[in-house]
Design a protein around this motif. Sequence first.
Motif, PDB file in Angstrom:
ATOM      1  N   GLY A   1      -4.031   6.748   3.127  1.00 18.08           N
ATOM      2  CA  GLY A   1      -5.321   5.687   3.362  1.00 18.08           C
ATOM      3  C   GLY A   1      -5.279   5.565   4.881  1.00 18.08           C
ATOM      4  N   SER A   2      -6.500   5.135   5.656  1.00 17.16           N
ATOM      5  CA  SER A   2      -6.458   4.318   6.828  1.00 17.16           C
ATOM      6  C   SER A   2      -6.261   3.063   7.060  1.00 17.16           C
ATOM      7  N   HIS A   3      -6.533   2.385   6.116  1.00 17.34           N
ATOM      8  CA  HIS A   3      -6.727   0.842   6.169  1.00 17.34           C
ATOM      9  C   HIS A   3      -5.340   0.343   6.697  1.00 17.34           C
ATOM     10  N   GLN A   4      -5.262  -0.790   6.889  1.00 18.06           N
ATOM     11  CA  GLN A   4      -4.167  -1.451   7.763  1.00 18.06           C
ATOM     12  C   GLN A   4      -3.089  -1.624   6.819  1.00 18.06           C
ATOM     13  N   SER A   5      -3.092  -1.763   5.365  1.00 20.70           N
ATOM     14  CA  SER A   5      -1.931  -1.740   4.651  1.00 20.70           C
ATOM     15  C   SER A   5      -1.247  -0.586   4.516  1.00 20.70           C
ATOM     16  N   ALA A   6      -2.057   0.521   4.438  1.00 17.42           N
ATOM     17  CA  ALA A   6      -1.510   1.950   4.562  1.00 17.42           C
ATOM     18  C   ALA A   6      -0.831   2.134   5.837  1.00 17.42           C
ATOM     19  N   ARG A   7      -1.265   1.806   6.740  1.00 18.08           N
ATOM     20  CA  ARG A   7      -0.819   2.039   8.163  1.00 18.08           C
ATOM     21  C   ARG A   7       0.315   1.231   8.116  1.00 18.08           C
ATOM     22  N   ASN A   8       0.541   0.195   7.857  1.00 13.44           N
ATOM     23  CA  ASN A   8       1.794  -0.703   8.221  1.00 13.44           C
ATOM     24  C   ASN A   8       2.899  -0.009   7.049  1.00 13.44           C
TER      25      ASN A   8
ATOM     26  N   ALA B   1       0.843  -1.201  -0.053  1.00 13.59           N
ATOM     27  CA  ALA B   1      -0.137  -0.117   0.039  1.00 13.59           C
ATOM     28  C   ALA B   1       0.885   1.119  -0.050  1.00 13.59           C
TER      29      ALA B   1
END
Length: 384
Positions: A35-42, A30
Amino acid sequence: MIYFDQAASSFPKPKGVGKAMLHALNEIGANPGRGSHQSARNAASIIQETRERASRLFGCTDPKKALFYSNATTALNQAIKGFPWSRGDHIIATSFEHNSIRRPLEYIRKQKGITITYLQWNGDTEKFIIDLEDAVTSKTKLIAMTHASNVTGTILPIEKVSKVARRNSIKTLLDGSQTAGHIPINMVRQDIDMLVFPGHKGLLGPQGTGMLLVEGDIELEPIHHGGTGAYSELIGQPEQWPEKYESGTLNTPGIAGLNAALTLLEGRSMENVPRETLLAKQLLKGLKSIPGIVCYGPQEHESRMPIVAFNINDIPSQEIAMVLDTHYNIAVRAGLHCSPLGHETLNTTEQGAVRASIGMYNTEEEVNFFIKAIQEIVSAYEDL
């Protein structure tokens, strides 16, 4: 293959570097900060962790001012072109500068009406510092200097330079392209205002990565404008660090690999004389014993980077590099090494020089084989 071109790009890389890159590419994928989804956060977590680790390693007190670029050249362009110049300002650099400093300096000379002094280096630290002090004027705003010559391996006395800069309220920009990963650098302790380094040389990280670290209060004008993820409602570039200077998608896989390389560096003690430097001194001693060889840069007993530059009589340096590649499977670099000022200083502009540069994975056996290869090449040319 014997790879003696480490000053251009280190090889091989630690296995953890490629593993971290593949994980970011195949398991995360990502866009960081988009983005705020998990992959973007990772992905964002990898970026932040690398900022913090680089800041810790190089003595930058604010990780937000640890900026990512595609290479050291782009980072140097940001530091130089983005500096708050006024017409008539003065910069001091050296005769060892890589084109990554020289060309941006010459660009702003024309665009901003600044003046530049290139200090010559003759191996005498005391004279160099006297020349530096003499070059300082009331208009001097920046000392932009390589930490070590990429041609000869000469290490410049940055601590003494920084003291002169501090006394005269001059900012410093250090190009650590050859030294980062080889010798300790601490921005606070060494009074360095801006530090640039690539990921792919002494740090053993991937190509396509570089950083600019800024210590203290320096407001640079961004040289790139565009999407920053956050602050999208603003018409202009945001004022916050690091977003102000990082438009566009970051190279998350590359930064993940850089983070892995920095983690390995953080975990190992920096020796007073790294093993690769000892091998370079062994190589220098062997080459100097061969008739017809001219070596450049520091002597065996002097501090140096793991770089040995030399020529064989009046034979073109590119020809020697080609023979080493095709007949001995040895990789070196020949020519001007993107440092024409350095070669003017060495009087090697026409011939260039053969540069053998050594890394932590090279061996004593490889050094001995290289010396034997050069002996054979010298003998072959004598027989012609």
